[in-house]
Design an enzyme around this catalytic site. Sequence first.
Site, short mmCIF file in Angstrom:
data_model
loop_
_atom_site.label_atom_id
_atom_site.label_comp_id
_atom_site.label_asym_id
_atom_site.label_seq_id
_atom_site.Cartn_x
_atom_site.Cartn_y
_atom_site.Cartn_z
CE LYS A 270 113.95 53.34 -48.20
NZ LYS A 270 115.08 54.40 -48.44
CG ASP A 271 117.21 51.22 -39.29
OD1 ASP A 271 117.04 50.00 -39.92
OD2 ASP A 271 118.38 51.76 -39.10
#
Length: 447
Positions: free
Chosen positions: A121-122
């Site tokens: 998700k970064d």
Amino acid sequence: MARAQLSWNHRIRPMKFYSTRDRTHLVSLREAVVHGLAPDQGLYMPATIPTLSSDFYAGLKGRSFHEIAFDVAASIFGGDVEPAALRRIIDHTLQFDAPLVEVDDNLFALELFHGPTMAFKDFGARFLSRLHGHFARVESRDIVVLVATSGDTGGAVANGFFGVEGTRVVILYPSGKVSPLQEKQFTTLGSNITAVEVNGTFDDCQRLVKEAFADDELNRSCLLTSANSINIARLVPQMFYYFYAFGQARLQPSIFSVPSGNFGNLTAGLMARRMGLPVRTFIAATNANDVVPEFMKTGIFSPRPSIATISNAMDVGNPSNVERMMDLYDRNIVALRDDVVAFSCSDDETREAMRQVYRNKGYILDPHGAVAYLALKNFVAETRFKGTGIFLATAHPAKFKETVESTLNVTIDLPPNLARFASAKKSTRRIAPAMGALKDVLHDVLS
Ligand SMILES: *Cc1c(COP(=O)(O)O)cnc(C)c1O
């Protein structure tokens, strides 16, 4: 300088984005990004999905992650964001690699967990935050990102937006109701991140956020926005690594197995395929939350409450991106079945897959990656597929330390990215669950 910009402006027109619930509802990139969700609760999709040139594909092998990402991003955002700014956004997003690691014969893990919070998700959070920063600069007014969290979202958003100029992040969470390590990931950063500890429940936090979005006075003093996971600007950067993986895999047509919860990652892959990436099959790999595998089989989509599993980031009972997947295939499930096969497995099977890979190759999988590995392994055996199989390894095993240690009988250290939070000092503003108290905080943040 001015000339170059002019020719760029004339070459690519700004992209429009439509709502999956009404294709005639068209908005600009800024609108789609700032609002996230369409007014009719649909999800935004680009009005055209461009096909990339054969030169682009032929050249993938020797090119850097940044160069590939730039071409992909420019094909969608190039009419709205000038090249130098887009390049800066990508450079800031991709400060870590996404290597392919062979963990079984011709089966590769695409490691997406080398970012600051050690999960894929970064990519989305960092790109979205930089795009917000870009809009703040262009409009010269502050953007305030307001989110309520029950745990994980706070960390990803805080770390994504940390240090981004012109954007302030205010995170509301229920006091005493998130795990200590989760809390540390968004209460220790300082700078443009403010953590607000609410004397109440998660529902109180969500209610306050809703009230704030409806408050005229607040909306006049700043550009108030959310950073929810269905934002189109989180999806596009998730396409980058499919192209990059294809280059690293020496350009063989491949299979991608995607561990799925809300199906954003898989949708990004399907969009990459639509842009011309030669993927033979996508595998939608789920845990016991098998709403999508069931939908693929029966054609009936029946959301239900989620079930807790060891791959808990995939515990989703009503996956929102199914709406985007169906839109991409013009609501034709037969066409979707040509490109996607679905798979689900139990926690016991996930654990067994983790043990098998550790025994055979000494490679430690996290539970999410393990679900995708197992789906791929089964598919390859059933279809006798001889090409390259790639599964997405979405989280570092240390993020799920207890599960990994008890399954494999090993001890694993917290990597520096996670350890630094554990020793940092928490700082919050504590408020009563009331709008007046939240306004005081927002006032201070904006002054
Ligand atoms: C969010 C998440 C997933 C699921 O991704 P979707 O895009 O929601 O399908 C898988 N693995 C990990 C580690 C996650 O955090």
